[in-house]
Scaffold this active site. Structure first.
Site, PDB file in Angstrom:
ATOM      1  N   ASP A  80       0.844  -1.184   0.000  1.00  0.00           N
ATOM      2  CA  ASP A  80       0.000   0.000   0.000  1.00  0.00           C
ATOM      3  C   ASP A  80       0.883   1.240   0.000  1.00  0.00           C
ATOM      4  O   ASP A  80       1.927   1.264   0.657  1.00  0.00           O
ATOM      5  CB  ASP A  80      -0.871   0.006   1.257  1.00  0.00           C
ATOM      6  CG  ASP A  80      -2.337   0.202   0.930  1.00  0.00           C
ATOM      7  OD1 ASP A  80      -2.679   1.279   0.436  1.00  0.00           O
ATOM      8  OD2 ASP A  80      -3.123  -0.728   1.186  1.00  0.00           O
ATOM      9  N   ASP A 107      -3.428   4.488  -2.151  1.00  0.00           N
ATOM     10  CA  ASP A 107      -4.573   4.907  -1.333  1.00  0.00           C
ATOM     11  C   ASP A 107      -5.122   6.262  -1.785  1.00  0.00           C
ATOM     12  O   ASP A 107      -4.339   7.205  -2.005  1.00  0.00           O
ATOM     13  CB  ASP A 107      -4.086   5.010   0.127  1.00  0.00           C
ATOM     14  CG  ASP A 107      -5.217   5.141   1.121  1.00  0.00           C
ATOM     15  OD1 ASP A 107      -6.072   4.250   1.162  1.00  0.00           O
ATOM     16  OD2 ASP A 107      -5.238   6.142   1.878  1.00  0.00           O
TER      17      ASP A 107
HETATM   18  O1  ISL Z   1     -14.361   3.222   3.712  1.00  0.00           O
HETATM   19  C1  ISL Z   1     -14.904   4.158   3.255  1.00  0.00           C
HETATM   20  C2  ISL Z   1     -16.232   4.431   3.620  1.00  0.00           C
HETATM   21  O2  ISL Z   1     -16.529   3.601   4.652  1.00  0.00           O
HETATM   22  C3  ISL Z   1     -14.289   5.015   2.263  1.00  0.00           C
HETATM   23  O3  ISL Z   1     -14.779   6.300   2.280  1.00  0.00           O
HETATM   24  C4  ISL Z   1     -12.822   5.029   2.520  1.00  0.00           C
HETATM   25  O4  ISL Z   1     -12.535   5.801   3.624  1.00  0.00           O
HETATM   26  C5  ISL Z   1     -12.134   5.575   1.320  1.00  0.00           C
HETATM   27  O5  ISL Z   1     -12.407   4.684   0.304  1.00  0.00           O
HETATM   28  C6  ISL Z   1     -10.648   5.673   1.526  1.00  0.00           C
HETATM   29  O6  ISL Z   1     -10.116   4.493   1.998  1.00  0.00           O
HETATM   30  C7  ISL Z   1      -8.752   4.396   2.158  1.00  0.00           C
HETATM   31  O7  ISL Z   1      -8.181   5.508   2.804  1.00  0.00           O
HETATM   32  C8  ISL Z   1      -8.540   5.695   4.159  1.00  0.00           C
HETATM   33  C9  ISL Z   1      -8.440   4.431   4.988  1.00  0.00           C
HETATM   34  O8  ISL Z   1      -9.080   4.621   6.225  1.00  0.00           O
HETATM   35  C10 ISL Z   1      -9.053   3.248   4.286  1.00  0.00           C
HETATM   36  O9  ISL Z   1      -8.868   2.084   5.039  1.00  0.00           O
HETATM   37  C11 ISL Z   1      -8.403   3.164   2.948  1.00  0.00           C
HETATM   38  O10 ISL Z   1      -8.790   2.028   2.229  1.00  0.00           O
HETATM   39  C12 ISL Z   1      -7.606   6.742   4.688  1.00  0.00           C
HETATM   40  O11 ISL Z   1      -6.284   6.367   4.443  1.00  0.00           O
END
Ligand code: ISL
Length: 539
Positions: free
Chosen positions: A96, A193
């Site tokens: 990631d 991400d």
């Molecule tokens: O999970 C979501 C809604 O429940 C999405 O809005 C999610 O936060 C979004 O897709 C971004 O996700 C990623 O970045 C976030 C992290 O918390 C998530 O685990 C990651 O997959 C911030 O880094």
């Protein structure tokens, strides 16, 4: 053709995968111990969610040092060993890359808040006022006041995840150097991400897509060009129309992106993820079809039902009671017949389900913040809990269920998040001995992608578009036609489809029933069929 177009990926969430030292938290050694299991499943690529140094405010998506491994997961040497062991088994490893924001414990941020003249002040976004009404994805304002900095700073996620200022070229250069440091170790790529949020216009409460693309092209030429890597962007804002801009080879950005359009189909439009509604199958068909057609020969799809942010798919769109096994297989058939690179989230291949915990058992920051916000907004506890049961991210984060021993064989310590109580029935050991298990079905689907060019390359056509219960499509490649038929619901239905001349590649019932010129589909029945329509042999 690029190797990742023929690959099936598997997402490992290290905190919950396998705990080798029994401290209750999964670790890298635990993953190494289970590589033979992943090889048995047959996957090609492992996506490892963050294992970098982090205070774990958001389970590792808050990185305090991009060059270090969190000691709770192991050491850099463990990670290098993991990479070697993955390669020894003929698989690949991607990690990631969380570069939209850092942890507030990153040295850049610490320096930025402590000194207005720090060169790192401009690595983040500060303002004297709450410059916009923008809300964080995790509830509340996206602006937090720092008494140390005596200014507000911008954060799209938790207040412990300050957003990086991508307009700062020096910052971008440091990120690219870090990416190259990892790739030089032989890593096979990255999952990036929330990468479509980097082209920020924080003072205008929006992102600038053109700017995001400029940064991605710059990153590509600084890091990915000339390397044979897989890069998959997490792009919550991407649409079927914009996804090719990230993933078409001519654009020199990424290999592919995750499209999130379908995950919003069981929430009330515009009301956020906690305001639930019933999925309309017609909408699911429309979204999947749109993406399939838009990216055929122009970009590339990522295929997924689940990840660490989404509820368990069998609980969400299938049936996690009587029809758990058949409905999990039906959903798998639907996805694995499509064009793109499939990503299996750990436990999906077992048909793992959602959980219903007591409120204080939940660990996720998003859930905790949401409870406070919705209580303040006057929601009943019943409605809040219904939202968490259906959509809470901890549904996906309960420990992997390895066997029927204590804590599902995940750990002999106390797991950081409780184990799903159904582990005595749903676990890897059981799935391997049971010939009809969801596991063996996934194993078969993965193999089929390798054996049938039509699954990789065929075009896509929705069939029976107006059928209220059946999602069916055809894929054609030269003389080969693949037909995928899924009864999405429990009632049995009839379908005027002649299966004469078609052979069965995969099915979740023993024999199809064909009577009175019609296919009789039982609860959640799925079929993947193939036929050769011309004299040529498939290439
Ligand atoms: O999970 C979501 C809604 O429940 C999405 O809005 C999610 O936060 C979004 O897709 C971004 O996700 C990623 O970045 C976030 C992290 O918390 C998530 O685990 C990651 O997959 C911030 O880094």
């Amino acid at each position: 053709m690029e190797w990742w177009k023929r690959s099936v990926a598997y997402q490992v969430y290290p905190m919950s995968f396998c705990d080798s030292n029994n401290d209750g938290m999964g670790d890298i050694r635990g993953i190494i111990n289970k590589l033979d299991y992943l090889k048995l499943l047959g996957i090609d690529v492992i996506w490892l969610t963050p294992v970098y140094a982090s205070p774990l405010d958001d389970n590792g998506y808050d990185i305090s040092d991009y060059y270090a491994v969190n000691p709770q997961f192991g050491t850099l040497a463990d990670l290098e060993e993991l990479l070697r062991e993955v390669h020894v088994r003929g698989m690949k490893l991607i990690m990631d890359l969380v570069v939209n924001h850092t942890s507030d414990e990153h040295v850049w941020f610490k320096s930025a808040v402590s000194d207005v003249n720090s060169p790192y002040r401009d690595y983040y976004i500060f303002s004297d006022t709450i410059a916009t009404a923008q809300q964080s994805f995790f509830s509340g304002s996206a602006w937090e006041y720092s008494t140390q900095a005596q200014q507000y700073y911008f954060h799209q996620f938790s207040k412990r995840q300050p957003d990086l200022n991508w307009d700062n070229a020096k910052m971008r250069g440091e990120i690219y150097a870090m990416i190259n440091w990892w790739l030089d170790k032989g890593l096979d790529g990255f999952r990036l991400d929330v990468i479509d949020l980097v082209g920020k216009l924080p003072l205008e409460e929006r992102v600038d897509l053109a700017k995001t693309h400029r940064f991605l092209q710059e990153m590509n030429s600084a890091c990915f060009a000339g390397r044979d890597v897989l890069t998959v962007g997490e792009t919550p804002l991407a649409t079927a129309d914009s996804a090719w801009l990230f993933s078409a080879a001519s654009r020199r950005e990424l290999s592919m992106v995750f499209g999130f359009e379908f995950v919003a189909l069981d929430e009330v439009a515009g009301e956020g993820k906690w305001e639930l509604c019933q999925l309309q199958l017609s909408e699911l068909k429309a979204v999947f079809s749109k993406w399939q057609i838009a990216l055929h020969n122009n970009g590339w799809n990522s295929l997924f039902w689940s990840n660490h942010d989404q509820p368990r798919i069998v609980s969400r769109f299938g049936d996690d009671n009587e029809y758990r096994v058949v409905s999990a297989k039906m959903l798998a058939t639907l996805l694995h017949g499509l064009q793109g690179t499939p990503y299996i989230y750990q436990g999906e291949e077992l048909g793992m389900t959602n959980v219903k915990f007591e409120l204080d058992e939940y660990a996720d920051i998003e859930t905790k913040n949401m409870v406070k916000e919705k209580q303040a907004a006057g929601w009943s506890m019943a409605k809040i809990m219904a939202g968490i049961y259906a959509k809470g991210r901890d549904n996906a984060r309960t420990p992997m269920q390895w066997d029927a021993t204590a804590n599902a064989g995940f750990s002999t310590g106390t797991p950081w998040l409780a184990v799903n109580p159904n582990y005595p029935e749903i676990n890897v050991a059981e799935s391997i001995v049971e010939a009809n298990s969801v596991f063996h079905y996934y194993q078969k689907l993965i193999k089929l992608r390798r054996e049938h060019e039509v699954i990789v390359n065929g075009d896509y056509k929705l069939i029976f578009p107006d059928h209220p219960a059946v999602f069916a499509y055809e894929r054609t490649h030269g003389p080969t036609k693949l037909t995928v038929i899924c009864n999405f619901y429990q009632p049995s239905v009839e379908l005027a489809l002649d299966i004469y001349g078609k052979s069965i590649l995969a099915a979740n019932y023993a024999e199809p029933i064909f009577a009175n010129g019609k296919l009789q589909l039982r609860p959640f029945e799925a079929l993947m069929l193939v036929e050769i329509t011309g004299a040529d042999v498939e290439q």
